[in-house]
Enzyme design. Sequence first.
Site, mmCIF file in Angstrom:
data_model
loop_
_atom_site.group_PDB
_atom_site.id
_atom_site.type_symbol
_atom_site.label_atom_id
_atom_site.label_comp_id
_atom_site.label_asym_id
_atom_site.label_seq_id
_atom_site.Cartn_x
_atom_site.Cartn_y
_atom_site.Cartn_z
ATOM 1 N N HIS A 5 -6.186 16.472 -23.134
ATOM 2 C CA HIS A 5 -7.138 16.529 -24.427
ATOM 3 C C HIS A 5 -7.469 14.861 -24.696
ATOM 4 O O HIS A 5 -6.433 14.130 -24.401
ATOM 5 C CB HIS A 5 -6.483 17.120 -25.456
ATOM 6 C CG HIS A 5 -5.923 18.512 -25.207
ATOM 7 N ND1 HIS A 5 -4.675 18.872 -24.940
ATOM 8 C CD2 HIS A 5 -6.614 19.618 -25.450
ATOM 9 C CE1 HIS A 5 -4.347 20.100 -24.664
ATOM 10 N NE2 HIS A 5 -5.563 20.341 -25.166
ATOM 11 N N ASP A 49 0.159 17.928 -19.724
ATOM 12 C CA ASP A 49 -0.644 19.289 -19.883
ATOM 13 C C ASP A 49 -1.700 19.309 -18.871
ATOM 14 O O ASP A 49 -2.613 20.235 -18.760
ATOM 15 C CB ASP A 49 -1.089 19.491 -21.246
ATOM 16 C CG ASP A 49 -1.575 18.451 -22.136
ATOM 17 O OD1 ASP A 49 -1.738 17.176 -21.280
ATOM 18 O OD2 ASP A 49 -2.031 18.298 -23.287
ATOM 19 N N ASP A 102 -3.520 12.321 -21.044
ATOM 20 C CA ASP A 102 -3.351 13.641 -21.664
ATOM 21 C C ASP A 102 -4.530 14.446 -21.160
ATOM 22 O O ASP A 102 -5.590 14.028 -21.090
ATOM 23 C CB ASP A 102 -3.053 13.500 -23.038
ATOM 24 C CG ASP A 102 -2.621 15.103 -23.741
ATOM 25 O OD1 ASP A 102 -1.422 15.069 -23.873
ATOM 26 O OD2 ASP A 102 -3.664 15.671 -24.229
ATOM 27 N N HIS A 157 -3.864 12.795 -31.212
ATOM 28 C CA HIS A 157 -4.872 13.338 -32.039
ATOM 29 C C HIS A 157 -5.003 12.607 -33.315
ATOM 30 O O HIS A 157 -5.976 12.895 -34.221
ATOM 31 C CB HIS A 157 -4.931 14.716 -32.179
ATOM 32 C CG HIS A 157 -5.032 15.282 -30.575
ATOM 33 N ND1 HIS A 157 -6.112 14.955 -30.055
ATOM 34 C CD2 HIS A 157 -4.172 16.127 -29.815
ATOM 35 C CE1 HIS A 157 -5.986 15.707 -28.756
ATOM 36 N NE2 HIS A 157 -4.910 16.391 -28.747
HETATM 37 C C1 SP5 Z 1 -1.026 16.429 -28.083
HETATM 38 C C2 SP5 Z 1 -1.923 17.817 -27.370
HETATM 39 O O1 SP5 Z 1 -1.638 17.825 -26.395
HETATM 40 N N1 SP5 Z 1 -2.440 18.595 -28.482
HETATM 41 C C3 SP5 Z 1 -3.207 19.558 -28.036
HETATM 42 C C4 SP5 Z 1 -3.703 20.255 -28.984
HETATM 43 C C5 SP5 Z 1 -4.649 21.307 -28.709
HETATM 44 N N2 SP5 Z 1 -4.832 22.399 -29.578
HETATM 45 C C6 SP5 Z 1 -5.865 23.200 -29.372
HETATM 46 C C7 SP5 Z 1 -5.478 24.414 -28.497
HETATM 47 C C8 SP5 Z 1 -4.821 25.286 -29.136
HETATM 48 C C9 SP5 Z 1 -4.057 26.352 -27.982
HETATM 49 N N3 SP5 Z 1 -2.941 27.025 -28.744
HETATM 50 C C10 SP5 Z 1 -2.217 27.922 -28.051
HETATM 51 C C11 SP5 Z 1 -1.210 28.535 -28.937
HETATM 52 C C12 SP5 Z 1 -0.214 29.252 -27.925
HETATM 53 N N4 SP5 Z 1 0.719 30.029 -28.778
HETATM 54 ZN ZN ZN Z 2 -2.988 17.280 -24.696
#
Ligand code: SP5
Ligand code: ZN
Length: 342
Positions: free
Chosen positions: A195, A282, A193, A158
């Site tokens: 995302h 993920d 990934d 990212h």
């Molecule tokens: C590298 C990668 O997989 N980055 C993913 C970034 C996603 N961020 C947005 C989603 C946020 C979800 N956060 C959940 C927190 C739980 N404590």
């Molecule tokens: Zn990711």
Amino acid sequence: MSSIPAFFDERQLAHEPLQELHNGGWTPYAETPSRARMIASEFAGLRPARDFGLEPLLGVHDPGYVEFLRSAFIEWRASGRDGDAIGYTWPVVRRRKLDLDRIDAKLGQYSYDAATPIAEGTWEACYWSAQTALTALSAILDGNTRTSFALCRPPGHHAGRDYCGGYCYLNNAAIAAERARHSGRRVAILDIDYHHGNGTQDIFYEDPDVLFVSIHAEPATDYPFFWGHKEERGEGPGDGTTLNLPLPRGTEIHEYGAALDQALIAIAAHQADLLVVSFGADTFVDDPISNFRLRQEDYCVIASRIAALNLPILVVMEGGYAVDALGHNVEAFLSGFYEVPA
Ligand code: SP5
Ligand code: ZN
């Protein structure tokens, strides 16, 4: 135990932000050091990173941004703040370029979300994460192996030329790809990934030489929303060297495999002679922040199809937040490469 050379540096564990902004409140930071520890426990002999210095990082990233990563936490403390450095104002809406000094302005300038705080050990960890990618690449370039695994953490895909976001600070895959290109390789990047790898796409968007192909969650519904739509195909001389294959939430291996076939056809057509795989686990069914439905055994199938390209392959770790299953999912993925003849 895996038989692919795997690289990791203990200094990558120094990054430990407390929390991130999500769903309107602070929640525990999902990209924890325990992720890397869990993956590391799958390997008998992890090899440490060599230090290639700042130069390869500056082959991809803006010098002002790199300086910001080095100094942001110190400036944050110097301005009297507790906790981790995190922005709260972003210059996104038709703002002219300014060269501001205040730490809060710089945090806005050099980031695009509130999921990527800068903690005390962030610079050390992301520096060594990038060196780990470069070290794993050099094992391939030096002819010691055809397949190599960089246990990168923090992840990188990212992060753009001059911004952090999505738990990413330095773009490990892009730094390695750029280095490989400098050594005369024709490079393709396959990002799997969950995302979209917006930073990597952005870095090579106008570049005709490096193909970027990504299979990811449909950005109309999922982070990072503003990138990764199927119409995005590259620009200028890079028109046609970006391929986005978004898939809906709930995707299982059958539909995923069809997208993978398209991705592999594009990589073969590019006539790449080195492939960088940005691998995120993920996409796993039990991932706590994602919504695909891949299973552990699917990772072996995916990898063996990638291996059938018969290219030198650098695997760079990206996301994956189901920590208990993470080591086994990574091991399952890497096992799909074992059968490739040297
Ligand atoms: C590298 C990668 O997989 N980055 C993913 C970034 C996603 N961020 C947005 C989603 C946020 C979800 N956060 C959940 C927190 C739980 N404590
Ligand atoms: Zn990711």
